[in-house]
Design a protein around this motif. Structure first.
Motif, PDB file in Angstrom:
ATOM      1  N   MET A   1      42.876  54.982  29.793  1.00 39.89           N
ATOM      2  CA  MET A   1      42.392  53.783  30.405  1.00 39.89           C
ATOM      3  C   MET A   1      43.042  53.675  31.781  1.00 39.89           C
ATOM      4  O   MET A   1      44.182  54.072  31.974  1.00 39.89           O
ATOM      5  N   TYR A   2      42.312  53.122  32.717  1.00 41.23           N
ATOM      6  CA  TYR A   2      42.805  52.975  34.074  1.00 41.23           C
ATOM      7  C   TYR A   2      43.260  51.541  34.325  1.00 41.23           C
ATOM      8  O   TYR A   2      42.612  50.596  33.885  1.00 41.23           O
ATOM      9  N   PHE A   3      44.387  51.405  35.051  1.00 39.66           N
ATOM     10  CA  PHE A   3      44.955  50.102  35.364  1.00 39.66           C
ATOM     11  C   PHE A   3      45.150  49.992  36.869  1.00 39.66           C
ATOM     12  O   PHE A   3      45.446  50.982  37.535  1.00 39.66           O
ATOM     13  N   GLU A   4      44.981  48.780  37.385  1.00 39.19           N
ATOM     14  CA  GLU A   4      45.102  48.548  38.825  1.00 39.19           C
ATOM     15  C   GLU A   4      46.406  47.821  39.149  1.00 39.19           C
ATOM     16  O   GLU A   4      46.751  46.836  38.510  1.00 39.19           O
ATOM     17  N   PHE A   5      47.107  48.346  40.149  1.00 37.48           N
ATOM     18  CA  PHE A   5      48.351  47.760  40.619  1.00 37.48           C
ATOM     19  C   PHE A   5      48.293  47.628  42.135  1.00 37.48           C
ATOM     20  O   PHE A   5      47.664  48.434  42.812  1.00 37.48           O
ATOM     21  N   VAL A   6      48.977  46.624  42.664  1.00 37.28           N
ATOM     22  CA  VAL A   6      49.024  46.406  44.103  1.00 37.28           C
ATOM     23  C   VAL A   6      50.359  46.939  44.624  1.00 37.28           C
ATOM     24  O   VAL A   6      51.412  46.660  44.060  1.00 37.28           O
ATOM     25  N   CYS A   7      50.294  47.698  45.702  1.00 40.48           N
ATOM     26  CA  CYS A   7      51.496  48.258  46.311  1.00 40.48           C
ATOM     27  C   CYS A   7      52.364  47.131  46.873  1.00 40.48           C
ATOM     28  O   CYS A   7      51.870  46.235  47.558  1.00 40.48           O
ATOM     29  N   GLY A   8      53.646  47.185  46.587  1.00 42.19           N
ATOM     30  CA  GLY A   8      54.581  46.187  47.084  1.00 42.19           C
ATOM     31  C   GLY A   8      54.923  46.359  48.557  1.00 42.19           C
ATOM     32  O   GLY A   8      55.498  45.474  49.167  1.00 42.19           O
ATOM     33  N   TRP A   9      54.550  47.506  49.134  1.00 39.92           N
ATOM     34  CA  TRP A   9      54.859  47.783  50.539  1.00 39.92           C
ATOM     35  C   TRP A   9      53.716  47.405  51.467  1.00 39.92           C
ATOM     36  O   TRP A   9      53.940  46.782  52.500  1.00 39.92           O
ATOM     37  N   CYS A  10      52.493  47.792  51.098  1.00 39.87           N
ATOM     38  CA  CYS A  10      51.368  47.566  52.017  1.00 39.87           C
ATOM     39  C   CYS A  10      50.284  46.658  51.441  1.00 39.87           C
ATOM     40  O   CYS A  10      49.375  46.269  52.155  1.00 39.87           O
ATOM     41  N   GLY A  11      50.355  46.336  50.144  1.00 42.76           N
ATOM     42  CA  GLY A  11      49.373  45.440  49.528  1.00 42.76           C
ATOM     43  C   GLY A  11      48.071  46.112  49.118  1.00 42.76           C
ATOM     44  O   GLY A  11      47.131  45.441  48.704  1.00 42.76           O
ATOM     45  N   GLU A  12      47.993  47.426  49.213  1.00 45.33           N
ATOM     46  CA  GLU A  12      46.781  48.160  48.858  1.00 45.33           C
ATOM     47  C   GLU A  12      46.679  48.336  47.344  1.00 45.33           C
ATOM     48  O   GLU A  12      47.682  48.513  46.658  1.00 45.33           O
ATOM     49  N   ALA A  13      45.468  48.281  46.814  1.00 42.31           N
ATOM     50  CA  ALA A  13      45.232  48.472  45.382  1.00 42.31           C
ATOM     51  C   ALA A  13      45.349  49.957  45.024  1.00 42.31           C
ATOM     52  O   ALA A  13      44.859  50.817  45.751  1.00 42.31           O
ATOM     53  N   ASN A  14      46.018  50.235  43.911  1.00 40.42           N
ATOM     54  CA  ASN A  14      46.177  51.590  43.394  1.00 40.42           C
ATOM     55  C   ASN A  14      45.757  51.601  41.936  1.00 40.42           C
ATOM     56  O   ASN A  14      46.025  50.660  41.200  1.00 40.42           O
ATOM     57  N   VAL A  15      45.109  52.676  41.518  1.00 45.61           N
ATOM     58  CA  VAL A  15      44.646  52.807  40.136  1.00 45.61           C
ATOM     59  C   VAL A  15      45.439  53.927  39.469  1.00 45.61           C
ATOM     60  O   VAL A  15      45.504  55.040  39.988  1.00 45.61           O
ATOM     61  N   LEU A  16      46.050  53.600  38.321  1.00 44.58           N
ATOM     62  CA  LEU A  16      46.825  54.571  37.558  1.00 44.58           C
ATOM     63  C   LEU A  16      46.200  54.768  36.186  1.00 44.58           C
ATOM     64  O   LEU A  16      45.668  53.828  35.598  1.00 44.58           O
ATOM     65  N   TYR A  17      46.294  55.993  35.692  1.00 46.63           N
ATOM     66  CA  TYR A  17      45.775  56.301  34.366  1.00 46.63           C
ATOM     67  C   TYR A  17      46.880  56.125  33.338  1.00 46.63           C
ATOM     68  O   TYR A  17      47.988  56.629  33.502  1.00 46.63           O
ATOM     69  N   GLY A  18      46.598  55.378  32.275  1.00 47.55           N
ATOM     70  CA  GLY A  18      47.543  55.167  31.198  1.00 47.55           C
ATOM     71  C   GLY A  18      47.144  55.956  29.966  1.00 47.55           C
ATOM     72  O   GLY A  18      46.014  55.842  29.497  1.00 47.55           O
ATOM     73  N   GLU A  19      48.062  56.784  29.462  1.00 49.00           N
ATOM     74  CA  GLU A  19      47.824  57.544  28.234  1.00 49.00           C
ATOM     75  C   GLU A  19      47.944  56.619  27.035  1.00 49.00           C
ATOM     76  O   GLU A  19      48.868  55.808  26.959  1.00 49.00           O
TER      77      GLU A  19
END
Length: 54
Positions: A1-19
């Motif tokens: 499943m994919y989860f979305e997180f916001v970068c604490g440095w630039c505020g850009e959205a990042n998507v990470l895959y969770g096993e």
């Protein structure tokens, strides 16, 4: 499943895959740290629950 997180440095959205971790599929493992795709800043994965990516 994919989860979305916001970068604490630039505020850009990042998507990470969770096993999936566990029989019922309600728990997921994510890396403790990840690098932003935009600014390459290192971030720490916050405690769950996490926002599922679209």
């Amino acid at each position: 499943m994919y989860f979305e997180f916001v970068c604490g440095w630039c505020g850009e959205a990042n998507v990470l895959y969770g096993e999936q971790a566990g029989f019922w599929g309600t728990k997921y493992e994510l890396p403790e740290e990840w690098d932003c795709w935009s600014c390459d800043g290192t971030n720490v994965t916050p405690d769950g629950p996490w926002t599922e990516a679209d």
